[in-house]
Design a protein around this motif. Structure first.
Motif, PDB file in Angstrom:
ATOM      1  N   PHE A  88       2.572 -16.326  -2.486  1.00  0.00           N
ATOM      2  CA  PHE A  88       1.873 -15.081  -2.203  1.00  0.00           C
ATOM      3  C   PHE A  88       0.387 -15.394  -2.192  1.00  0.00           C
ATOM      4  CE2 PHE A  88       5.886 -13.218  -3.168  1.00  0.00           C
ATOM      5  CZ  PHE A  88       5.901 -12.031  -2.466  1.00  0.00           C
ATOM      6  N   GLN A  89      -0.175 -15.367  -0.981  1.00  0.00           N
ATOM      7  CA  GLN A  89      -1.590 -15.643  -0.786  1.00  0.00           C
ATOM      8  C   GLN A  89      -2.239 -14.419  -0.156  1.00  0.00           C
ATOM      9  OE1 GLN A  89      -0.996 -19.037   1.788  1.00  0.00           O
ATOM     10  NE2 GLN A  89      -1.240 -20.457   0.089  1.00  0.00           N
ATOM     11  N   ARG A  90      -3.548 -14.447  -0.043  1.00  0.00           N
ATOM     12  CA  ARG A  90      -4.260 -13.365   0.626  1.00  0.00           C
ATOM     13  C   ARG A  90      -3.621 -13.141   2.006  1.00  0.00           C
ATOM     14  NH1 ARG A  90      -8.786 -10.324   1.316  1.00  0.00           N
ATOM     15  NH2 ARG A  90      -9.819 -10.464   3.346  1.00  0.00           N
ATOM     16  N   CYS A  92      11.718   0.658   0.937  1.00  0.00           N
ATOM     17  CA  CYS A  92      10.789   0.827   2.054  1.00  0.00           C
ATOM     18  C   CYS A  92       9.347   0.501   1.670  1.00  0.00           C
ATOM     19  CB  CYS A  92      10.866   2.260   2.577  1.00  0.00           C
ATOM     20  SG  CYS A  92      10.522   3.501   1.306  1.00  0.00           S
ATOM     21  N   GLN A  93       9.052   0.490   0.383  1.00  0.00           N
ATOM     22  CA  GLN A  93       7.683   0.244  -0.047  1.00  0.00           C
ATOM     23  C   GLN A  93       7.343  -1.238   0.064  1.00  0.00           C
ATOM     24  OE1 GLN A  93       6.203   2.306  -3.543  1.00  0.00           O
ATOM     25  NE2 GLN A  93       8.075   3.552  -3.558  1.00  0.00           N
ATOM     26  N   PHE A  94       6.101  -1.498   0.461  1.00  0.00           N
ATOM     27  CA  PHE A  94       5.643  -2.864   0.683  1.00  0.00           C
ATOM     28  C   PHE A  94       4.226  -3.011   0.164  1.00  0.00           C
ATOM     29  CE2 PHE A  94       4.411  -0.367   4.336  1.00  0.00           C
ATOM     30  CZ  PHE A  94       3.095  -0.746   4.552  1.00  0.00           C
ATOM     31  N   PHE A  95       3.767  -4.239   0.090  1.00  0.00           N
ATOM     32  CA  PHE A  95       2.380  -4.492  -0.306  1.00  0.00           C
ATOM     33  C   PHE A  95       1.816  -5.645   0.500  1.00  0.00           C
ATOM     34  CE2 PHE A  95       5.057  -6.888  -3.231  1.00  0.00           C
ATOM     35  CZ  PHE A  95       4.452  -8.138  -3.285  1.00  0.00           C
ATOM     36  N   ILE A  96       0.497  -5.638   0.604  1.00  0.00           N
ATOM     37  CA  ILE A  96      -0.252  -6.705   1.263  1.00  0.00           C
ATOM     38  C   ILE A  96      -1.216  -7.262   0.226  1.00  0.00           C
ATOM     39  CG2 ILE A  96      -1.830  -7.308   3.140  1.00  0.00           C
ATOM     40  CD1 ILE A  96      -0.809  -4.750   4.616  1.00  0.00           C
ATOM     41  N   CYS A  97      -1.156  -8.567   0.012  1.00  0.00           N
ATOM     42  CA  CYS A  97      -2.030  -9.191  -0.990  1.00  0.00           C
ATOM     43  C   CYS A  97      -3.475  -9.215  -0.511  1.00  0.00           C
ATOM     44  CB  CYS A  97      -1.567 -10.607  -1.295  1.00  0.00           C
ATOM     45  SG  CYS A  97       0.006 -10.691  -2.161  1.00  0.00           S
TER      46      CYS A  97
END
Length: 163
Positions: A84-86, A102-107
């Motif tokens: 998990f990187q930027r 359905c939930q997601f994230f962006i680092c």
């Protein structure tokens, strides 16, 4: 520069611009299929980035904006050793590894401590400035919940962008 297949490119339009995400069916075929299905249904349109922690990640995809909403369609974990990187896109979940929905994230920054514990389904190819511009939680708010969060205007698979 390689050109991403439009069937595996996701556009997220947010107030600050467009985020282009290269989908990774090679890492998480079921998660990528679900993201595309939900995008094509219009499920993500108008959902808030309800949890944004400066220096960590921006989380969205919850239709309720509370962090507890879902589509009612759980996914089994597809964990890999992909770091998990930027710019890495991962699937949010509860303590149960097989609870992604359905939930997601962006680092927003490297988050190696998530590696092997969350599903990687994509990576930002273009538009990190738009991710960085999302409203953040007030400093010190451990939950990361944002007051009056920015909303995802539209999510679409690039192959459908002309429709």
């Amino acid at each position: 520069m390689t050109v991403t297949d439009p069937e595996n490119l996701l556009y997220l339009d947010v107030p600050a611009g467009r985020i282009s995400i290269r989908l990774r069916p090679d890492l998480a075929p079921a998660h990528v299929a679900r993201i595309k299905e939900l995008a094509r249904e219009g499920f993500y349109d108008g959902t808030p980035f309800h949890r944004v922690i400066d220096g960590f990640m921006a989380q969205g995809g919850d239709p309720t904006g509370t962090g507890t909403g879902g589509s009612g369609r759980k996914l089994s974990a597809e964990f890999t050793r992909t770091p998990f990187q930027r710019g890495t896109c991962g699937m949010a979940r509860t303590q149960d590894p097989d609870s992604a929905d359905c939930q997601f994230f962006i680092c927003l920054a490297d988050a190696d401590f998530l590696t092997g514990q969350y599903t990687v389904w994509g990576e930002v190819e273009d538009g990190m400035a738009a991710v960085d511009a999302l409203k953040k939680a007030p400093a010190g708010r451990q939950s990361g919940l944002v007051d009056d969060p920015d909303k995802l205007i539209r999510a679409q698979v690039a192959a459908d962008a002309g429709t």
